[in-house]
Design a protein around this motif. Structure first.
Motif, PDB file in Angstrom:
ATOM      1  N   UNK A  34       0.836  -1.189   0.000  1.00 61.35           N
ATOM      2  CA  UNK A  34       0.000   0.000   0.000  1.00 61.35           C
ATOM      3  C   UNK A  34       0.868   1.235   0.000  1.00 61.35           C
ATOM      4  N   UNK A  35       0.251   2.379   0.226  1.00 64.92           N
ATOM      5  CA  UNK A  35       1.003   3.624   0.184  1.00 64.92           C
ATOM      6  C   UNK A  35       2.066   3.694   1.275  1.00 64.92           C
ATOM      7  N   UNK A  36       3.161   4.369   0.959  1.00 65.92           N
ATOM      8  CA  UNK A  36       4.240   4.558   1.926  1.00 65.92           C
ATOM      9  C   UNK A  36       3.907   5.660   2.933  1.00 65.92           C
ATOM     10  N   UNK A  37       3.136   6.626   2.505  1.00 67.41           N
ATOM     11  CA  UNK A  37       2.712   7.715   3.383  1.00 67.41           C
ATOM     12  C   UNK A  37       1.218   7.882   3.194  1.00 67.41           C
ATOM     13  N   UNK A  38       0.490   7.888   4.287  1.00 68.14           N
ATOM     14  CA  UNK A  38      -0.964   7.952   4.186  1.00 68.14           C
ATOM     15  C   UNK A  38      -1.489   8.990   5.175  1.00 68.14           C
ATOM     16  N   UNK A  39      -2.480   9.751   4.745  1.00 65.62           N
ATOM     17  CA  UNK A  39      -3.063  10.768   5.621  1.00 65.62           C
ATOM     18  C   UNK A  39      -4.525  10.986   5.257  1.00 65.62           C
ATOM     19  N   UNK A  40      -5.287  11.480   6.225  1.00 67.28           N
ATOM     20  CA  UNK A  40      -6.663  11.885   5.970  1.00 67.28           C
ATOM     21  C   UNK A  40      -6.614  13.375   5.698  1.00 67.28           C
ATOM     22  N   UNK A  41      -7.072  13.743   4.518  1.00 64.32           N
ATOM     23  CA  UNK A  41      -6.981  15.134   4.081  1.00 64.32           C
ATOM     24  C   UNK A  41      -8.043  16.036   4.670  1.00 64.32           C
ATOM     25  N   UNK A  42      -7.929  17.323   4.375  1.00 66.57           N
ATOM     26  CA  UNK A  42      -8.920  18.294   4.804  1.00 66.57           C
ATOM     27  C   UNK A  42     -10.293  17.983   4.201  1.00 66.57           C
ATOM     28  N   UNK A  43     -10.314  17.185   3.145  1.00 66.43           N
ATOM     29  CA  UNK A  43     -11.563  16.768   2.509  1.00 66.43           C
ATOM     30  C   UNK A  43     -12.146  15.507   3.159  1.00 66.43           C
ATOM     31  N   UNK A  45     -10.993  12.573   3.202  1.00 67.08           N
ATOM     32  CA  UNK A  45     -10.723  11.370   2.412  1.00 67.08           C
ATOM     33  C   UNK A  45      -9.313  10.880   2.717  1.00 67.08           C
ATOM     34  N   UNK A  46      -9.123   9.567   2.593  1.00 72.41           N
ATOM     35  CA  UNK A  46      -7.803   8.988   2.802  1.00 72.41           C
ATOM     36  C   UNK A  46      -6.978   9.176   1.534  1.00 72.41           C
ATOM     37  N   UNK A  47      -5.771   9.695   1.692  1.00 66.89           N
ATOM     38  CA  UNK A  47      -4.852   9.908   0.577  1.00 66.89           C
ATOM     39  C   UNK A  47      -3.587   9.099   0.834  1.00 66.89           C
ATOM     40  N   UNK A  48      -3.020   8.544  -0.216  1.00 65.03           N
ATOM     41  CA  UNK A  48      -1.805   7.765  -0.067  1.00 65.03           C
ATOM     42  C   UNK A  48      -0.759   8.181  -1.094  1.00 65.03           C
ATOM     43  N   UNK A  56       5.948  17.595  -1.705  1.00 64.19           N
ATOM     44  CA  UNK A  56       4.661  17.118  -2.226  1.00 64.19           C
ATOM     45  C   UNK A  56       3.547  17.946  -1.601  1.00 64.19           C
ATOM     46  N   UNK A  57       2.639  18.435  -2.438  1.00 66.02           N
ATOM     47  CA  UNK A  57       1.474  19.159  -1.930  1.00 66.02           C
ATOM     48  C   UNK A  57       0.509  18.158  -1.297  1.00 66.02           C
ATOM     49  N   UNK A  58       0.068  18.444  -0.088  1.00 66.89           N
ATOM     50  CA  UNK A  58      -0.842  17.557   0.625  1.00 66.89           C
ATOM     51  C   UNK A  58      -1.513  18.350   1.733  1.00 66.89           C
ATOM     52  N   UNK A  59      -2.828  18.373   1.769  1.00 66.16           N
ATOM     53  CA  UNK A  59      -3.554  19.135   2.781  1.00 66.16           C
ATOM     54  C   UNK A  59      -4.173  18.182   3.789  1.00 66.16           C
ATOM     55  N   UNK A  60      -3.620  18.157   4.988  1.00 64.16           N
ATOM     56  CA  UNK A  60      -4.133  17.284   6.034  1.00 64.16           C
ATOM     57  C   UNK A  60      -3.848  17.871   7.396  1.00 64.16           C
ATOM     58  N   UNK A  79       2.682  25.803   4.989  1.00 63.86           N
ATOM     59  CA  UNK A  79       2.442  26.473   3.722  1.00 63.86           C
ATOM     60  C   UNK A  79       2.625  25.557   2.520  1.00 63.86           C
ATOM     61  N   UNK A  80       2.138  25.986   1.364  1.00 63.82           N
ATOM     62  CA  UNK A  80       2.328  25.213   0.132  1.00 63.82           C
ATOM     63  C   UNK A  80       3.786  25.246  -0.320  1.00 63.82           C
ATOM     64  N   UNK A  81       4.181  24.316  -1.175  1.00 68.52           N
ATOM     65  CA  UNK A  81       5.540  24.245  -1.731  1.00 68.52           C
ATOM     66  C   UNK A  81       6.612  24.202  -0.642  1.00 68.52           C
ATOM     67  N   UNK A  82       6.289  23.505   0.474  1.00 70.07           N
ATOM     68  CA  UNK A  82       7.221  23.329   1.602  1.00 70.07           C
ATOM     69  C   UNK A  82       7.739  24.665   2.129  1.00 70.07           C
ATOM     70  N   UNK A  83       6.806  25.581   2.314  1.00 65.67           N
ATOM     71  CA  UNK A  83       7.142  26.907   2.834  1.00 65.67           C
ATOM     72  C   UNK A  83       6.438  27.135   4.168  1.00 65.67           C
TER      73      UNK A  83
END
Length: 111
Positions: A34-43, A45-48, A56-60, A79-83
């Motif tokens: 399965x995914x190496x990194x998994x998170x539940x996003x602001x939406x 939903x499970x993201x992997x 990597x852009x990811x909102x969680x 912040x976005x873009x690792x800022x």
């Protein structure tokens, strides 16, 4: 006739049992895919992410779960873009929650 119906019903029940048994025989190596990194996003939903590298852009975050099964640390940025502010660093194998939230993640770049 009645005996045939019972036999047919039993045959239908054995297929899921056999499939479940096959999954158990596959062992933990198969179950751990399965995914190496998994998170539940602001939406909500499970993201992997599989084999993530770099930023990597990811909102969680918040009260949502995050799992890092990569071989290295993951740095989570507000912040976005690792800022912006670093809100957490998850080492390999960590499972937890990141607060308040994150918008991007930096993973090590390996060759």
């Amino acid at each position: 006739m009645r005996l045939l119906r019972i036999h047919h019903s039993l045959r239908l029940l054995t297929l899921p049992v056999l499939l479940g048994g096959a999954a158990l025989l596959a062992g933990p190596a198969q179950a751990d895919t399965g995914p190496d990194f998994q998170y539940v996003g602001q939406d909500d939903r499970v993201h992997g992410l599989t084999a993530p590298k770099g930023c990597v852009e990811a909102e969680g975050g918040g009260t949502r779960a995050v799992t890092n099964k990569t071989g290295g640390s993951a740095t989570l940025y507000q912040g976005p873009r690792c800022s912006g502010r670093v809100v957490g660093v998850m080492r390999a194998g960590d499972v937890g929650q990141v607060r308040p939230f994150f918008a991007s993640i930096r993973f090590p770049v390996t060759r």
